[in-house]
Design a protein around this motif. Structure first.
Motif, PDB file in Angstrom:
ATOM      1  N   THR A 105       4.925  -0.552   9.291  1.00 33.67           N
ATOM      2  CA  THR A 105       5.340   0.375  10.343  1.00 33.67           C
ATOM      3  C   THR A 105       5.996  -0.371  11.489  1.00 33.67           C
ATOM      4  O   THR A 105       6.204   0.181  12.552  1.00 33.67           O
ATOM      5  CB  THR A 105       4.108   1.117  10.883  1.00 33.67           C
ATOM      6  OG1 THR A 105       3.104   0.159  11.188  1.00 33.67           O
ATOM      7  CG2 THR A 105       3.575   2.088   9.872  1.00 33.67           C
ATOM      8  N   THR A 106       6.335  -1.635  11.275  1.00 35.93           N
ATOM      9  CA  THR A 106       6.682  -2.454  12.431  1.00 35.93           C
ATOM     10  C   THR A 106       8.090  -3.020  12.435  1.00 35.93           C
ATOM     11  O   THR A 106       8.469  -3.666  13.386  1.00 35.93           O
ATOM     12  CB  THR A 106       5.699  -3.635  12.546  1.00 35.93           C
ATOM     13  OG1 THR A 106       5.701  -4.361  11.322  1.00 35.93           O
ATOM     14  CG2 THR A 106       4.306  -3.148  12.843  1.00 35.93           C
ATOM     15  N   GLY A 107       8.886  -2.806  11.420  1.00 33.70           N
ATOM     16  CA  GLY A 107      10.203  -3.407  11.489  1.00 33.70           C
ATOM     17  C   GLY A 107      11.095  -3.041  10.336  1.00 33.70           C
ATOM     18  O   GLY A 107      10.708  -2.387   9.393  1.00 33.70           O
ATOM     19  N   LYS A 108      12.365  -3.502  10.415  1.00 34.89           N
ATOM     20  CA  LYS A 108      13.356  -3.167   9.401  1.00 34.89           C
ATOM     21  C   LYS A 108      13.332  -4.147   8.232  1.00 34.89           C
ATOM     22  O   LYS A 108      13.725  -3.816   7.132  1.00 34.89           O
ATOM     23  CB  LYS A 108      14.749  -3.164  10.032  1.00 34.89           C
ATOM     24  CG  LYS A 108      14.937  -2.137  11.141  1.00 34.89           C
ATOM     25  CD  LYS A 108      16.330  -2.240  11.738  1.00 34.89           C
ATOM     26  CE  LYS A 108      16.510  -1.269  12.901  1.00 34.89           C
ATOM     27  NZ  LYS A 108      17.848  -1.363  13.515  1.00 34.89           N
ATOM     28  N   THR A 109      12.915  -5.394   8.486  1.00 33.72           N
ATOM     29  CA  THR A 109      12.972  -6.421   7.465  1.00 33.72           C
ATOM     30  C   THR A 109      11.771  -6.312   6.546  1.00 33.72           C
ATOM     31  O   THR A 109      10.629  -6.344   6.992  1.00 33.72           O
ATOM     32  CB  THR A 109      12.998  -7.818   8.107  1.00 33.72           C
ATOM     33  OG1 THR A 109      14.095  -7.884   9.009  1.00 33.72           O
ATOM     34  CG2 THR A 109      13.135  -8.890   7.055  1.00 33.72           C
ATOM     35  N   SER A 110      12.024  -6.210   5.248  1.00 32.55           N
ATOM     36  CA  SER A 110      10.935  -6.076   4.287  1.00 32.55           C
ATOM     37  C   SER A 110      10.195  -7.392   4.107  1.00 32.55           C
ATOM     38  O   SER A 110      10.804  -8.459   4.011  1.00 32.55           O
ATOM     39  CB  SER A 110      11.485  -5.621   2.933  1.00 32.55           C
ATOM     40  OG  SER A 110      11.813  -4.265   2.949  1.00 32.55           O
ATOM     41  N   LYS A 111       8.899  -7.304   4.070  1.00 31.20           N
ATOM     42  CA  LYS A 111       8.084  -8.418   3.622  1.00 31.20           C
ATOM     43  C   LYS A 111       8.128  -8.412   2.097  1.00 31.20           C
ATOM     44  O   LYS A 111       8.271  -7.358   1.477  1.00 31.20           O
ATOM     45  CB  LYS A 111       6.645  -8.253   4.104  1.00 31.20           C
ATOM     46  CG  LYS A 111       6.487  -8.180   5.613  1.00 31.20           C
ATOM     47  CD  LYS A 111       5.041  -7.861   5.980  1.00 31.20           C
ATOM     48  CE  LYS A 111       4.877  -7.697   7.470  1.00 31.20           C
ATOM     49  NZ  LYS A 111       3.490  -7.307   7.842  1.00 31.20           N
ATOM     50  N   ARG A 112       7.986  -9.579   1.499  1.00 33.84           N
ATOM     51  CA  ARG A 112       7.910  -9.694   0.044  1.00 33.84           C
ATOM     52  C   ARG A 112       6.556 -10.297  -0.297  1.00 33.84           C
ATOM     53  O   ARG A 112       6.350 -11.491  -0.157  1.00 33.84           O
ATOM     54  CB  ARG A 112       9.054 -10.543  -0.493  1.00 33.84           C
ATOM     55  CG  ARG A 112      10.377  -9.804  -0.517  1.00 33.84           C
ATOM     56  CD  ARG A 112      11.524 -10.679  -1.008  1.00 33.84           C
ATOM     57  NE  ARG A 112      12.671  -9.871  -1.385  1.00 33.84           N
ATOM     58  CZ  ARG A 112      13.523  -9.332  -0.531  1.00 33.84           C
ATOM     59  NH1 ARG A 112      13.356  -9.514   0.768  1.00 33.84           N
ATOM     60  NH2 ARG A 112      14.543  -8.605  -0.953  1.00 33.84           N
ATOM     61  N   ILE A 113       5.658  -9.439  -0.742  1.00 33.57           N
ATOM     62  CA  ILE A 113       4.278  -9.844  -0.980  1.00 33.57           C
ATOM     63  C   ILE A 113       4.057  -9.982  -2.487  1.00 33.57           C
ATOM     64  O   ILE A 113       4.295  -9.031  -3.242  1.00 33.57           O
ATOM     65  CB  ILE A 113       3.309  -8.812  -0.382  1.00 33.57           C
ATOM     66  CG1 ILE A 113       3.506  -8.767   1.139  1.00 33.57           C
ATOM     67  CG2 ILE A 113       1.867  -9.144  -0.735  1.00 33.57           C
ATOM     68  CD1 ILE A 113       2.866  -7.587   1.812  1.00 33.57           C
ATOM     69  N   PRO A 114       3.651 -11.158  -2.962  1.00 30.99           N
ATOM     70  CA  PRO A 114       3.481 -11.339  -4.406  1.00 30.99           C
ATOM     71  C   PRO A 114       2.428 -10.408  -4.993  1.00 30.99           C
ATOM     72  O   PRO A 114       1.383 -10.171  -4.387  1.00 30.99           O
ATOM     73  CB  PRO A 114       3.068 -12.812  -4.531  1.00 30.99           C
ATOM     74  CG  PRO A 114       2.600 -13.221  -3.176  1.00 30.99           C
ATOM     75  CD  PRO A 114       3.339 -12.379  -2.199  1.00 30.99           C
ATOM     76  N   VAL A 115       2.751  -9.876  -6.176  1.00 31.99           N
ATOM     77  CA  VAL A 115       1.828  -9.012  -6.921  1.00 31.99           C
ATOM     78  C   VAL A 115       1.723  -9.579  -8.328  1.00 31.99           C
ATOM     79  O   VAL A 115       2.664  -9.490  -9.123  1.00 31.99           O
ATOM     80  CB  VAL A 115       2.319  -7.550  -6.963  1.00 31.99           C
ATOM     81  CG1 VAL A 115       1.336  -6.684  -7.748  1.00 31.99           C
ATOM     82  CG2 VAL A 115       2.508  -6.993  -5.559  1.00 31.99           C
ATOM     83  N   THR A 116       0.594 -10.176  -8.639  1.00 31.26           N
ATOM     84  CA  THR A 116       0.394 -10.816  -9.937  1.00 31.26           C
ATOM     85  C   THR A 116      -0.117  -9.819 -10.970  1.00 31.26           C
ATOM     86  O   THR A 116      -0.529  -8.700 -10.635  1.00 31.26           O
ATOM     87  CB  THR A 116      -0.636 -11.959  -9.802  1.00 31.26           C
ATOM     88  OG1 THR A 116      -1.878 -11.382  -9.338  1.00 31.26           O
ATOM     89  CG2 THR A 116      -0.171 -13.004  -8.794  1.00 31.26           C
ATOM     90  N   ASP A 117      -0.133 -10.248 -12.215  1.00 32.64           N
ATOM     91  CA  ASP A 117      -0.707  -9.411 -13.278  1.00 32.64           C
ATOM     92  C   ASP A 117      -2.175  -9.129 -12.997  1.00 32.64           C
ATOM     93  O   ASP A 117      -2.679  -8.032 -13.279  1.00 32.64           O
ATOM     94  CB  ASP A 117      -0.575 -10.111 -14.637  1.00 32.64           C
ATOM     95  CG  ASP A 117       0.857 -10.143 -15.131  1.00 32.64           C
ATOM     96  OD1 ASP A 117       1.694  -9.370 -14.604  1.00 32.64           O
ATOM     97  OD2 ASP A 117       1.155 -10.955 -16.035  1.00 32.64           O
ATOM     98  N   GLU A 118      -2.870 -10.118 -12.426  1.00 30.14           N
ATOM     99  CA  GLU A 118      -4.279  -9.923 -12.093  1.00 30.14           C
ATOM    100  C   GLU A 118      -4.447  -8.841 -11.029  1.00 30.14           C
ATOM    101  O   GLU A 118      -5.416  -8.085 -11.054  1.00 30.14           O
ATOM    102  CB  GLU A 118      -4.890 -11.237 -11.599  1.00 30.14           C
ATOM    103  CG  GLU A 118      -5.039 -12.310 -12.677  1.00 30.14           C
ATOM    104  CD  GLU A 118      -3.801 -13.208 -12.790  1.00 30.14           C
ATOM    105  OE1 GLU A 118      -3.936 -14.303 -13.355  1.00 30.14           O
ATOM    106  OE2 GLU A 118      -2.712 -12.808 -12.317  1.00 30.14           O
ATOM    107  N   MET A 119      -3.498  -8.774 -10.090  1.00 28.23           N
ATOM    108  CA  MET A 119      -3.581  -7.729  -9.063  1.00 28.23           C
ATOM    109  C   MET A 119      -3.273  -6.358  -9.662  1.00 28.23           C
ATOM    110  O   MET A 119      -3.926  -5.369  -9.311  1.00 28.23           O
ATOM    111  CB  MET A 119      -2.626  -8.026  -7.908  1.00 28.23           C
ATOM    112  CG  MET A 119      -2.643  -6.956  -6.804  1.00 28.23           C
ATOM    113  SD  MET A 119      -4.289  -6.640  -6.119  1.00 28.23           S
ATOM    114  CE  MET A 119      -4.498  -8.097  -5.084  1.00 28.23           C
ATOM    115  N   ILE A 120      -2.294  -6.281 -10.548  1.00 30.11           N
ATOM    116  CA  ILE A 120      -2.001  -5.014 -11.226  1.00 30.11           C
ATOM    117  C   ILE A 120      -3.255  -4.514 -11.939  1.00 30.11           C
ATOM    118  O   ILE A 120      -3.615  -3.330 -11.858  1.00 30.11           O
ATOM    119  CB  ILE A 120      -0.860  -5.191 -12.246  1.00 30.11           C
ATOM    120  CG1 ILE A 120       0.461  -5.499 -11.536  1.00 30.11           C
ATOM    121  CG2 ILE A 120      -0.723  -3.945 -13.120  1.00 30.11           C
ATOM    122  CD1 ILE A 120       1.040  -4.357 -10.749  1.00 30.11           C
TER     123      ILE A 120
END
Length: 507
Positions: A105-120
């Protein structure tokens, strides 16, 4: 007779009884151990000597002594950027197949947060736990034969080198298990549509063909979708077309401000179940009807720490002072505000997710989200969290019989001093000065620090009322419609000046 529904409900009831009660404190210890063992040979694990931490009987204490806090900028600038340079085994073994794009909710630039198979897998398992918890809500058997309409971001993920990118709701929906596909609406083809307005138009077109029993999504976008369905088919309410709609799983923001406007679209009451799915993982869900608090997912790939919420610990940019103490789940207290810190199977370590929470039941590990560290309004010592702002807004809606699904505010400096300047999204014609007076009274009664500030540098409250569509247009201009996008509840003065200029041009 609802044979299939009765069968599914029976399986859920039996499975939930077999699994029994959990032990959140012991689960958390085991999760941390598994995280450290899995990542000990990564670059991060070697840097912070996970091997030596694991040699201790009590690994929680050396873990917090060895590893510093990270916000997104710090962990990305020091570690995650390497993942985009084809390095592996950085903060988690291997390299992630997905990155969750999150501007929050804080800005225009996207963060890129890793999502691993373990997280899925962790998200999927948490979803199953939530389904099993439905046995606590006494839903009829026919509910389990209806569809669930999930309104998230597009599942048409972006290919970027060796990974896919998208919002976490799109990533999750693109990985739904095959057994669930028959229940899932709007279906894969419509879910892939990137343009939100086009996707909603297609949902409205197909709505008569579906028997929807549950809705899932962020309240503001769910409401807009429901309005489009009602408008297209000239309905009195959404139950005219989906008579079996019984459950709404909310998430991402507090439901309170939306309750009145949401209920206005219903023909009969529905059960609202809160969830807490962030870009970093599935944090918590409401597991029982006696409370609207959410149960932390304590045994499934995320280790939690809690920093007592003290303005002295929060730096100007919203990050956390390294001197701030952290508590484990065994040390927290009911009714206290905490900054949430997580370590995950996606390689986030002692990560400041940006939310503040309060425990309503420590033994059950049940929490409520109370706000954002960046949205804590502390100008001239008022010390207001988002939940206090929401409570005051709820008071306004009840007093004046108003619907206010959206709002934002700023501690804005005028010639004679600071005023809390509110913009309320409403079609009501109430007198703004009367609303401002009531807001001021509510906040004084609920927060002693605000009352003290009002006797000194904080001069008062100003209220401006604008059409709710203005908020959605603002989000559309700054980010995009739908998905995980949420409105800033508190703005700094520079951003607020942009907002006020935008509002002026809309009128």
């Amino acid at each position: 007779m609802n044979i299939i529904g009765n069968f599914i409900k029976g399986v859920i009831n039996v499975t939930d009884k077999i699994t029994g009660d959990d032990n959140p404190i012991e689960e958390q210890k085991e999760v941390l151990k598994k995280l450290l063992e899995s990542a000990k040979d990564t670059s991060f694990g070697k840097e912070y000597d996970f091997d030596s931490i694991l040699e201790n009987e009590d690994i929680q204490t050396p873990f917090k002594l060895n590893v510093p806090y990270f916000d997104y900028k710090e962990i990305n600038d020091n570690w995650w950027y390497k993942l985009h340079e084809d390095q592996t085994d950085v903060t988690w073994p291997g390299s992630p197949d997905y990155f969750a794009l999150s501007s929050g909710t804080t800005g225009k630039t996207s963060k890129r947060i890793p999502v691993t198979d373990e997280m899925i897998d962790a998200i999927r398992q948490a979803g199953i736990k939530q389904v099993l918890a439905l046995s606590n809500f006494d839903l009829p058997a026919d509910f389990f034969e209806t569809g669930i309409l999930m309104l998230g971001s597009s599942t048409d993920l972006i290919e970027n080198d060796d990974h896919l990118e998208g919002e976490i709701s799109g990533i999750s929906a693109s990985n739904i298990p095959s057994w669930f596909s028959g229940y899932y609406k709007p279906g894969k083809e419509i879910a892939k549509i990137e343009d939100w307005d086009e996707r909603v138009a297609k949902i409205a077109e197909k709505a008569p063909n579906w028997d929807i029993g549950a809705l899932s999504g962020i309240p503001s976008w769910i409401e807009l979708m429901l309005k489009e369905v009602i408008k297209k088919h000239n309905l009195n309410n959404i139950h005219d077309i989906w008579p079996n709609l019984q459950v709404y799983t909310s998430g991402g923001v507090a439901f309170g401000p939306y309750e009145k406007s949401f209920n206005a679209l219903m023909g009969k009451p529905v059960t609202v179940i809160d969830t807490y799915l962030a870009s970093e993982g599935f944090i918590a869900f409401q597991s029982r009807p006696e409370t609207d608090a959410m149960k932390l997912v304590t045994g499934n790939g995320i280790y939690f720490e809690f920093v007592p919420f003290n303005p002295d610990y929060i730096l100007e940019d919203g990050s956390l002072s390294q001197e701030a103490p952290s508590l484990t789940l065994s040390e927290v207290e009911k009714g206290q505000n905490y900054v949430l810190i997580i370590s995950t199977v996606s390689g986030a370590w002692r990560y400041l997710i940006g939310d503040t929470v309060e425990f309503t039941d420590v033994e059950r590990a049940e929490i409520k989200i109370t706000g954002r560290t960046k949205f804590f309004l502390n100008t001239v010592g008022s010390q207001l969290s988002v939940n206090k702002l929401d409570d005051a807004l709820q008071d306004i809606m009840e007093t004046f019989d108003m619907e206010i699904p959206e709002y934002t505010l700023c501690a804005k400096k005028y010639e004679d001093g600071f005023y809390h300047t509110w913009y309320l999204g409403t079609t009501s014609k109430q007198d703004s000065k009367e609303v401002a007076k009531k807001l001021d009274e509510s906040l004084k009664a609920a927060n002693k620090n605000y009352k003290v500030a009002r006797s000194k540098a904080l001069k008062g409250v100003k209220v401006f009322m604008v059409d709710p569509d203005t908020f959605y247009s603002w989000n559309d201009r700054n980010k995009k419609k739908g998905g995980q996008v949420k409105m800033e509840r508190v703005m700094k003065e520079v951003k607020f000046a942009e907002w006020e200029d935008f509002v002026e041009k809309q009128t």
